[in-house]
Design an enzyme around this catalytic site. Structure first.
Site, PDB file in Angstrom:
ATOM      1  N   VAL A 718       0.796  -1.216   0.000  1.00  0.00           N
ATOM      2  CA  VAL A 718       0.000   0.000   0.000  1.00  0.00           C
ATOM      3  C   VAL A 718       0.840   1.283   0.000  1.00  0.00           C
ATOM      4  CG1 VAL A 718      -1.618   1.360   1.394  1.00  0.00           C
ATOM      5  CG2 VAL A 718      -1.975  -1.087   1.138  1.00  0.00           C
ATOM      6  N   GLU A 720       3.637   2.669  -1.100  1.00  0.00           N
ATOM      7  CA  GLU A 720       4.427   3.364  -2.117  1.00  0.00           C
ATOM      8  C   GLU A 720       3.617   3.845  -3.319  1.00  0.00           C
ATOM      9  OE1 GLU A 720       7.318   0.056  -1.828  1.00  0.00           O
ATOM     10  OE2 GLU A 720       8.800   1.649  -2.069  1.00  0.00           O
TER      11      GLU A 720
END
Ligand SMILES: Cc1cc2nc3c(=O)[nH]c(=O)nc-3n(C[C@H](O)[C@H](O)[C@H](O)COP(=O)(O)OP(=O)(O)OC[C@H]3O[C@@H](n4cnc5c(N)ncnc54)[C@H](O)[C@@H]3O)c2cc1C
Lengths: 769, 290
Positions: A718, A720
């Site tokens: 989630v 990046e």
């Protein structure tokens, strides 16, 4: 992992929003960070850093510092174990050993300003800081090389004399080019010949820093038995151990690393900086030595995201199908090789299905700090270039930007720009959710009374997310709680998201699982908290351990009830006997009886996942520009992202919003403003302008969940993905507002004014018909 | 950091003595929001820090028929939270309420802002357009210096060895006086002015003609600049858009900015014109009681 998993409809723990396990300690100030540490006998160190960006060290004299009262040790590169110019793996891919050692402390040549040259340990911080000023270093200043163009120009000063560049497989000497690679599929020439619209543009980007609030810190104790202990704020205790062992030439088992709480990392706290210096000082004075960086040193000498020059050319046929794309990305590695250009190549075309593509990637050495990972390394740069060109093509062809992206979307089986074929991915779902979002459906009121202009932009982004190695130990306590020991430092709430996955399997509340982040001797090997892998891979290990614990507890129940273990059922946290419905014990009740049934229960789970769950985001932004000053206000921002499964939705939303905020900073104001001497002129938070709360709207989040069959709960990474699209989204919104295409970051007020001026000049010279 | 003595005088006299003793190796301490940061960054090697906040005159705010007298160490919040002061001195309030954030404003003083003598200081230009005067104490007694004459270069000012600022005095504005300060920053708060402009006007009773005006420019020269020509030109001119535009263009001509990481010469000159127009407009509105 070969297993594939099916989505489940109902969960008890997953998808809920319990308070975080470390919340109390953090809000009451009791959580211990590296800077808080005070060991018995501890002394302070200070580091002397180069005032030049490019220079030869001609002479060094430490005698004055050594004589200064209160000084206990002085170290220079001479105290570092001899390093050879050979490739070694220190846990983050192979690096040149001499370069790594010189990055920590320069031996003969300075390649970026702020590079350490010497250090002092003394009885207290002031003494160390005063003493370090007494070290005399003579430099022969050299012409600094500050951009990829300068670095590649004929006759450019050579930064690293021993660098052997790799130009499409050929070895090159006397160069600043560390690597040039190419990915090539189909026939781009043919593809472009089929295109009706072709847009080609060149983009320039500045280095940007992660800007974590906590500066780097380290405490080291090197004892008489040649054992080294390190306490530090890091994204990976095992990565620190490996780097320390490699740089200091110690067996890994001689190094014990304790990760302290960490105040942000975003990739920047994977490389070691202060740890080896503190260790050498401690070796000399046999006391625990503490080093903490000042913000200036954080900016000047730790790793920012690379800037560089990116050229993208995309062709689209009359029907709106992309026929070909060619790109050339030259990224600034900094003073030593190793920019994120490889990852940029993996991302640049990922939202699309393009039959003919080429990507040329270049890793270029310049006299700036050695770049480090920064949240989806390379993706913001690649998407800024690509998504700006896509926006321009949509405008040319008159296509709706979401319809266009849907029509050209990558799907399962599509080949990525670097050749990998996609598994199950959710780009289409994300785009559809974006088109249904209240924001996209709203109409932006462009009428302002004060002469300000408004615009809306959209952009896509991708990050592949990684898997790798994680291990978790679970131990059952006799009060019905479970201790969870993990090796993944918790940066963004991962204690909670990992504990929740164990709790789901064990049928107990999330807070009954008590997570601890252990040192390198308290848990088996773990890769870094990075690559958005922690909730995915360490969560997977927690799941595996929890499954084993259930099996063990079934065996215990079987023993108490005199049943066969295969006849024990476990559902909703209750153990029962298949053959006797009277026999029931819940998790807590059974926990009390472990002592009488064979002793403590402890289990481990460990995984090595070759892939992660790649994921997409689509960002929508409304901006308002004061055309008299060039100042940009973000009016509204919506992020739509596929997360696979949101284990703890609040922390997922927090990651999404956090990534957007960093992206907004990167787009609007953040930059390494370099003087021609190679000094970062704005090395403080006063002039390195990250957005504050007052610069941001409430960022709306839309979570899309496209199950990842490679994970028991369907998790994808989630953290990046959300920083990949914002620069392009904002650039596209500014184009909508002003009619100018901004091709250089940051889009700071002065630059916007210049673009507007150029626009009005161009309009003035246009012949009137 | 160089080790230093911490001195806490209770009277102006004691403070003068302490400052004289250490000479240029001593610095007065008001809120410390510049001094502590700069000392830690190694800008000074001090032998003594002289805290001024225990001296009653430096911590008092007096408003009477003659005007306003603010102790040089009074934190900004005490200025803008006083309803009477904020009604009469709008330009000062614009500055006091935008320096830093709430935490900074509870420490930072206008005296410290002036004595730090940064060209970008947010309070100095508003003090100029409010006709401020610094009351200075020193070994030779007390003297007064107009604010526009106080700064002499970046970080430099009119204070001689052993001298410090005791209070800041502002004459009582007429009922048809109005003032405003605006700065341009790329963000919305917690930032340093790329350009700042303060303007004040005194109108005639009808609110139509400008009797007196003052314009001062921040961050466009080595010191805060009192734009004399533009200010003088406005006297007797009608309070309308054309006058404002002309004065703003003249203010622009008075700017002597440099190019640095915060902005370019061109950008800053342009911003002077924009902000001069905006602040003059606002000052006139305020003078008219809007
Ligand atoms: C986070 C942050 C945000 C900031 N934002 C702003 C901003 O928006 N705008 C702005 O203009 N500034 C800003 N500043 C700078 C600073 O807060 C202001 O300049 C403030 O007004 C200084 O006042 P002080 O009382 O803290 O001065 P101090 O730091 O105590 O003193 C400043 C200097 O003046 C000297 N001095 C103080 N009092 C006297 C006196 N009575 N006589 C002689 N010399 C004296 C001191 O020796 C020192 O050199 C900011 C600072 C920080 C840390």
């Amino acid at each position: 992992m070969v297993a594939t998993f099916e989505p489940k409809k109902t969960y008890k723990v997953i998808g809920t929003r319990p308070i975080r396990h470390d919340g109390y300690d953090k809000v009451t100030g009791r959580a211990l960070y590296g800077a808080d540490l005070k060991l018995p006998g501890q002394v302070w160190g200070a580091v002397l850093r180069s005032p030049y960006a490019h220079a030869n060290i001609t002479r060094m004299d430490t005698s004055e510092a050594e004589k200064y009262p209160g000084v206990l040790a002085v170290v220079t590169a001479k105290d570092m174990p001899k390093a050879e110019s050979k490739m070694v793996d220190l846990g983050e891919g192979t690096v040149n050993e001499k370069h790594e050692v010189d990055r920590i402390m320069a031996s003969d040549k300075i390649v970026f300003r702020g590079q350490p040259v010497a250090a002092v340990a003394a009885v207290d911080r002031n003494t160390a800081e005063e003493a370090v000023k007494l070290i005399r270093v003579e430099y022969q200043p050299l012409q600094p090389v500050l951009t990829v163009e300068e670095a590649m120009a004929k006759g450019a000063p050579i930064i690293l004399p021993d660098l052997v560049g790799d130009d499409l497989g050929e070895k090159v000497k006397k160069t600043n080019m560390a690597k040039h690679f190419r990915h090539e599929f189909g026939d781009v020439e043919k593809g472009f010949s089929q295109a009706k619209h072709i847009v080609e543009r060149t983009f320039k980007m500045s280095m940007t820093h992660q800007g974590y609030i906590e500066p780097h810190n380290a405490v080291a104790m090197w004892d008489e038995d040649n054992r080294l202990r390190i306490w530090t704020g890091t994204q990976g205790a095992f990565a620190v151990r490996k780097q320390m062992a490699g740089i200091l030439k110690l067996d890994e088992s001689r190094v014990k690393v304790t990760p302290m709480e960490i105040g942000g990392g975003f990739g920047g706290k994977i490389p070691v900086y202060l740890e080896p210096i503190a260790a050498l000082l401690s070796k000399k004075c046999r006391r625990p030595v503490k080093l903490v960086m000042e913000r200036k040193a954080v900016f000047e000498s730790t790793g920012p995201a690379p800037g560089g020059t990116l050229r993208v050319k995309v062709g689209v046929d009359a029907s709106g199908k992309i026929t070909a794309a060619a790109s050339d990305m030259k990224l600034e590695a900094g003073g030593f090789p190793g920019s994120a250009v490889g990852a940029a190549a993996m991302c640049i075309y990922s939202p699309y299905n393009i039959p003919n593509t080429t990507i040329d990637g270049w890793d270029i050495v310049v006299n700036k700090p050695k770049s480090a990972p920064y949240r989806a390394p390379g993706a913001p740069q690649a998407h800024f270039a690509m998504e700006s060109v896509i926006d321009e093509l949509c405008e040319k062809g008159g296509w709706d930007p979401i319809d266009f992206r849907l029509k050209n979307s990558a799907k399962e089986g599509t080949r990525r720009g670097d050749g990998v074929k996609f598994g199950s991915i959710g780009n289409v779902d994300v785009l559809k959710a974006a088109s249904r979002s209240p924001h996209w459906k709203s109409v932006l009121n462009k009428d302002t009374t004060d002469g300000k202009k408004r615009g809306r932009g959209i952009a896509s982004g991708y990050w592949f997310n990684i898997g790798l190695k994680s291990a978790v130990t679970l131990s059952a306590n006799n009060d019905g709680t479970v201790s969870l020991v993990e090796g993944s430092t918790d940066i963004g709430g991962s204690r909670a998201s990992i504990a929740m996955q164990a709790a789901e399997v064990l049928g107990i509340p999330a807070l009954d699982v008590r997570p601890t982040v252990a040192d390198t001797e308290g848990v088996a090997y773990n890769d870094v908290t990075g690559g958005s892998r922690t909730t995915y891979a360490t969560g997977f290990a927690a799941y595996e351990a929890a499954i084993k614990m259930v099996e063990e507890l079934k065996a215990r129940a079987a023993r108490i009830w005199n049943q066969d273990p295969s006849d024990i059922l476990f559902k909703d946290g209750v153990f029962s006997a298949k053959k006797d419905s009277e026999l029931r014990l819940n998790f807590k009740e059974l926990s009390k009886k472990l002592g009488e049934t064979g002793g403590p229960v402890t289990v481990t789970g460990s995984v090595d996942l070759s892939t992660g769950g790649g994921a997409y985001g689509a960002h929508i932004v409304d901006v308002e520009v004061d055309t008299e000053t060039g100042k940009v206000e973000i009016l509204r921002y919506t992020i739509v992202q596929d997360v696979g499964k949101a284990i703890h939705p609040s922390y997922v939303e927090g990651q999404m919003q956090g990534g957007v905020v960093q992206g907004i900073g990167w787009a609007l104001n953040e930059e390494y403003f370099m003087t021609k001497e190679g000094t970062m002129a704005n090395s403080s938070f006063l002039d390195y302008r990250m957005p504050t709360t007052l610069d941001l709207p409430k960022i709306e989040t839309v979570i899309v969940e496209v199950f990842n069959p490679g994970h028991p709960f369907g998790v994808r990474g989630v953290g990046e993905v959300p920083i990949a699209p914002p620069i392009a989204a904002i650039g596209n919104a500014l184009h909508d507002a002003l009619g100018v295409r901004l091709v250089e970051t940051p889009f700071k007020p002065g630059r916007i004014m210049e673009a507007l001026e150029a626009q009005s000049k161009a309009a003035a010279v246009k012949p009137k018909r | 950091m160089h080790p230093f003595a911490y001195v806490e005088p209770k009277t102006v006299k004691e403070a003068v003595a302490a400052l004289s003793k250490y000479g240029d190796k001593a610095r007065p301490l008001a809120g410390g929001t510049d001094l502590l940061v700069q000392t830690r960054a190694g800008r000074f090697n001090l032998d003594a820090v002289v805290n001024l906040k225990k001296i009653p005159e430096l911590m008092s705010v007096k408003l009477d028929a003659n005007g306003l007298e603010v102790g040089a160490a009074v934190p900004c919040y005490r200025v803008y939270e006083d309803p009477k002061v904020s009604a009469a001195f709008p330009g000062l309030i614009d500055a006091a309420s935008l320096i830093g954030g709430i935490q900074i404003q509870s420490r930072a003083s206008m005296g410290g802002n002036l004595c730090n003598s940064s060209p970008s200081a947010d309070a100095t230009c508003p003090m100029i357009v409010h006709n401020g005067v610094a009351v200075i104490a020193g070994p030779k007694g007390t003297r007064k210096v107009a604010i526009e004459e106080f700064c002499t270069g970046p970080g430099k000012n009119a204070l001689a060895a052993g001298e410090f600022v005791v209070t800041l005095q502002f004459p009582k504005p007429s009922p048809t006086f109005g003032a405003a300060y605006e700065r341009f920053i790329p963000r919305n708060e917690m930032d340093i002015a790329v350009v700042g402009v303060a303007s004040s006007v005194t109108l005639d009773a009808a609110g139509k003609t400008i009797k007196n005006a003052r314009i001062a420019l921040a961050a466009v020269g080595p010191i805060p600049i009192y734009a004399v020509a533009a200010s003088e030109w406005l006297k007797g001119k009608p309070a309308n858009e054309a006058s404002i535009a002309q004065a703003a263009a003249m203010a622009k001509a008075a700017a002597r900015p440099i190019t640095d990481m915060r902005g370019t010469i061109e950008q800053r000159k342009h911003l002077v014109e924009v902000l001069a127009r905006r602040t003059l407009t606002k000052a006139i509105e305020r003078a008219r009681g809007k």
